[in-house]
Design a protein around this motif. Sequence first.
Motif, PDB file in Angstrom:
ATOM      1  N   PRO A   7      19.066   4.172  -1.299  1.00 44.58           N
ATOM      2  CA  PRO A   7      18.416   4.432  -2.147  1.00 44.58           C
ATOM      3  C   PRO A   7      16.775   4.389  -1.145  1.00 44.58           C
ATOM      4  CG  PRO A   7      19.189   2.471  -2.457  1.00 44.58           C
ATOM      5  CD  PRO A   7      20.285   2.586  -1.209  1.00 44.58           C
ATOM      6  N   TYR A   8      15.971   4.979  -2.091  1.00 42.89           N
ATOM      7  CA  TYR A   8      14.577   5.560  -1.228  1.00 42.89           C
ATOM      8  C   TYR A   8      13.766   4.565  -1.936  1.00 42.89           C
ATOM      9  CZ  TYR A   8      17.245   9.245   1.396  1.00 42.89           C
ATOM     10  OH  TYR A   8      16.948   9.566   2.107  1.00 42.89           O
ATOM     11  N   VAL A   9      12.265   4.586  -1.886  1.00 39.73           N
ATOM     12  CA  VAL A   9      11.353   4.139  -2.245  1.00 39.73           C
ATOM     13  C   VAL A   9      10.504   4.299  -2.087  1.00 39.73           C
ATOM     14  CG1 VAL A   9      12.469   1.568  -2.750  1.00 39.73           C
ATOM     15  CG2 VAL A   9      10.975   2.462  -0.381  1.00 39.73           C
ATOM     16  N   GLN A  10       8.790   4.456  -2.484  1.00 40.85           N
ATOM     17  CA  GLN A  10       7.716   4.721  -2.519  1.00 40.85           C
ATOM     18  C   GLN A  10       7.065   3.747  -2.352  1.00 40.85           C
ATOM     19  OE1 GLN A  10       6.565   8.129  -5.006  1.00 40.85           O
ATOM     20  NE2 GLN A  10       6.881   6.847  -6.659  1.00 40.85           N
ATOM     21  N   VAL A  11       5.543   3.424  -1.743  1.00 44.15           N
ATOM     22  CA  VAL A  11       5.719   1.540  -1.752  1.00 44.15           C
ATOM     23  C   VAL A  11       4.019   2.981  -1.371  1.00 44.15           C
ATOM     24  CG1 VAL A  11       4.952   0.036  -0.693  1.00 44.15           C
ATOM     25  CG2 VAL A  11       7.245   0.367  -1.093  1.00 44.15           C
ATOM     26  N   LEU A  12       3.144   2.515  -2.135  1.00 39.95           N
ATOM     27  CA  LEU A  12       1.331   2.526  -1.912  1.00 39.95           C
ATOM     28  C   LEU A  12       1.021   0.802  -1.802  1.00 39.95           C
ATOM     29  CD1 LEU A  12      -0.844   4.217  -2.077  1.00 39.95           C
ATOM     30  CD2 LEU A  12      -1.475   4.102  -3.827  1.00 39.95           C
ATOM     31  N   TYR A  13       0.133   0.641  -0.905  1.00 46.83           N
ATOM     32  CA  TYR A  13      -0.459  -0.133  -0.382  1.00 46.83           C
ATOM     33  C   TYR A  13      -2.122  -0.001  -0.019  1.00 46.83           C
ATOM     34  CZ  TYR A  13      -0.421  -0.409   4.959  1.00 46.83           C
ATOM     35  OH  TYR A  13      -0.693   0.103   5.830  1.00 46.83           O
ATOM     36  N   ARG A  14      -2.563  -0.739   0.093  1.00 42.16           N
ATOM     37  CA  ARG A  14      -4.348  -0.893   0.675  1.00 42.16           C
ATOM     38  C   ARG A  14      -4.561  -2.483   0.968  1.00 42.16           C
ATOM     39  NH1 ARG A  14      -8.100  -2.213  -4.747  1.00 42.16           N
ATOM     40  NH2 ARG A  14      -6.400  -3.375  -5.429  1.00 42.16           N
ATOM     41  N   SER A  15      -5.038  -2.449   1.806  1.00 46.24           N
ATOM     42  CA  SER A  15      -5.828  -3.359   2.835  1.00 46.24           C
ATOM     43  C   SER A  15      -6.607  -3.186   3.484  1.00 46.24           C
ATOM     44  CB  SER A  15      -4.279  -4.039   5.050  1.00 46.24           C
ATOM     45  OG  SER A  15      -4.818  -2.558   4.687  1.00 46.24           O
ATOM     46  N   VAL A  16      -7.666  -4.180   3.819  1.00 47.20           N
ATOM     47  CA  VAL A  16      -9.079  -4.258   4.102  1.00 47.20           C
ATOM     48  C   VAL A  16      -9.439  -4.038   6.098  1.00 47.20           C
ATOM     49  CG1 VAL A  16     -11.158  -5.308   4.648  1.00 47.20           C
ATOM     50  CG2 VAL A  16     -10.096  -5.397   2.488  1.00 47.20           C
ATOM     51  N   ALA A  17      -9.262  -3.279   6.890  1.00 45.15           N
ATOM     52  CA  ALA A  17      -8.902  -3.025   8.349  1.00 45.15           C
ATOM     53  C   ALA A  17     -10.624  -3.785   8.730  1.00 45.15           C
ATOM     54  CB  ALA A  17      -9.537  -1.484   8.704  1.00 45.15           C
ATOM     55  N   ARG A  18     -10.390  -4.330  10.087  1.00 46.79           N
ATOM     56  CA  ARG A  18     -11.029  -5.600  10.528  1.00 46.79           C
ATOM     57  C   ARG A  18     -11.740  -4.603  11.501  1.00 46.79           C
ATOM     58  NH1 ARG A  18      -9.079 -10.684  10.544  1.00 46.79           N
ATOM     59  NH2 ARG A  18      -6.884 -11.139   9.924  1.00 46.79           N
ATOM     60  N   HIS A  19     -11.763  -3.656  11.596  1.00 48.17           N
ATOM     61  CA  HIS A  19     -12.462  -2.403  12.484  1.00 48.17           C
ATOM     62  C   HIS A  19     -12.945  -1.300  12.378  1.00 48.17           C
ATOM     63  CE1 HIS A  19     -10.544  -4.776  15.924  1.00 48.17           C
ATOM     64  NE2 HIS A  19      -9.398  -4.601  15.760  1.00 48.17           N
ATOM     65  N   GLU A  20     -14.102  -0.544  12.354  1.00 48.78           N
ATOM     66  CA  GLU A  20     -14.760   0.737  11.943  1.00 48.78           C
ATOM     67  C   GLU A  20     -13.975   1.590  11.568  1.00 48.78           C
ATOM     68  OE1 GLU A  20     -15.982   0.908  16.205  1.00 48.78           O
ATOM     69  OE2 GLU A  20     -15.471  -1.287  14.693  1.00 48.78           O
ATOM     70  N   ASP A  21     -14.497   2.796  10.831  1.00 55.89           N
ATOM     71  CA  ASP A  21     -13.546   3.883  10.861  1.00 55.89           C
ATOM     72  C   ASP A  21     -13.141   4.079  12.430  1.00 55.89           C
ATOM     73  OD1 ASP A  21     -13.182   3.581   7.896  1.00 55.89           O
ATOM     74  OD2 ASP A  21     -14.621   5.428   8.089  1.00 55.89           O
ATOM     75  N   PHE A  22     -12.418   4.466  12.614  1.00 52.51           N
ATOM     76  CA  PHE A  22     -11.916   5.822  13.826  1.00 52.51           C
ATOM     77  C   PHE A  22     -12.017   4.931  15.050  1.00 52.51           C
ATOM     78  CE2 PHE A  22     -13.392   8.705  10.625  1.00 52.51           C
ATOM     79  CZ  PHE A  22     -12.862   9.347  10.034  1.00 52.51           C
ATOM     80  N   HIS A  23     -11.812   3.749  14.624  1.00 49.68           N
ATOM     81  CA  HIS A  23     -11.577   2.609  15.808  1.00 49.68           C
ATOM     82  C   HIS A  23     -10.334   3.115  16.758  1.00 49.68           C
ATOM     83  CE1 HIS A  23     -10.896  -1.140  17.370  1.00 49.68           C
ATOM     84  NE2 HIS A  23     -11.982  -1.268  17.680  1.00 49.68           N
ATOM     85  N   PRO A  24     -10.085   2.178  17.984  1.00 46.79           N
ATOM     86  CA  PRO A  24      -9.086   2.919  18.522  1.00 46.79           C
ATOM     87  C   PRO A  24      -7.693   2.210  17.992  1.00 46.79           C
ATOM     88  CG  PRO A  24     -10.456   2.778  19.923  1.00 46.79           C
ATOM     89  CD  PRO A  24     -11.570   2.182  18.491  1.00 46.79           C
ATOM     90  N   SER A  25      -8.579   1.147  17.395  1.00 45.25           N
ATOM     91  CA  SER A  25      -7.042   0.438  16.865  1.00 45.25           C
ATOM     92  C   SER A  25      -6.129   1.687  15.410  1.00 45.25           C
ATOM     93  CB  SER A  25      -7.399  -0.897  16.077  1.00 45.25           C
ATOM     94  OG  SER A  25      -8.702  -0.211  14.756  1.00 45.25           O
ATOM     95  N   ASP A  26      -6.859   2.616  15.206  1.00 45.21           N
ATOM     96  CA  ASP A  26      -6.764   3.320  14.220  1.00 45.21           C
ATOM     97  C   ASP A  26      -5.383   4.094  14.351  1.00 45.21           C
ATOM     98  OD1 ASP A  26      -8.764   1.996  11.815  1.00 45.21           O
ATOM     99  OD2 ASP A  26      -9.019   3.704  11.510  1.00 45.21           O
ATOM    100  N   LEU A  27      -6.458   5.219  15.582  1.00 45.93           N
ATOM    101  CA  LEU A  27      -5.382   5.726  16.599  1.00 45.93           C
ATOM    102  C   LEU A  27      -3.136   5.437  17.306  1.00 45.93           C
ATOM    103  CD1 LEU A  27      -4.795   7.801  18.182  1.00 45.93           C
ATOM    104  CD2 LEU A  27      -6.215   7.430  19.866  1.00 45.93           C
TER     105      LEU A  27
END
Length: 169
Positions: A7-27
Amino acid sequence: MESRVTPYVQVLYRSVARHEDFHPSDLDILRTAIKFNAEHGVTGILLRIDEQFFQALHGPVQHVDALMTRIAADDRHQNVEILLHEEAMDTSPFKDWSMSYDSILGFEQELGLQEDNTYPVITPDRARELIALFAKTATSVATYGSAFPYARLSGENDAAYLARLDGLV
């Protein structure tokens, strides 16, 4: 011998980032996702929307659920909220991309922080609309590329994308 359909699923989640946009942690999140997802038949897109992450995932239920457990424990973000988790067809809306990354402005979809410092409630129907929008975004990026850092280049497959991202580290 009887074959069993995964069986397949689709999931959508949201969370709050701990760092600003395009921080190395995003990479780092993106590179880890490409590797894991490619090995486990999971596809999706990670979006930065203001200070939030939205991620849509599609794949075999056991791999997506294991991934969601890892995501919930990841300290690069907080307040993980599963907006939709439902059975899906075996065909991914994200084609064969193990992961993509882009950014959209929260006000365009009324997804940003509200005046009362809360995020908007996302119903299951709205979550399905967002998954369709995010899939359309992924298709657009695949066709035309994106100006956002860490986004895929037009026509770039997983291996080339990962190699390019590895070069940014």
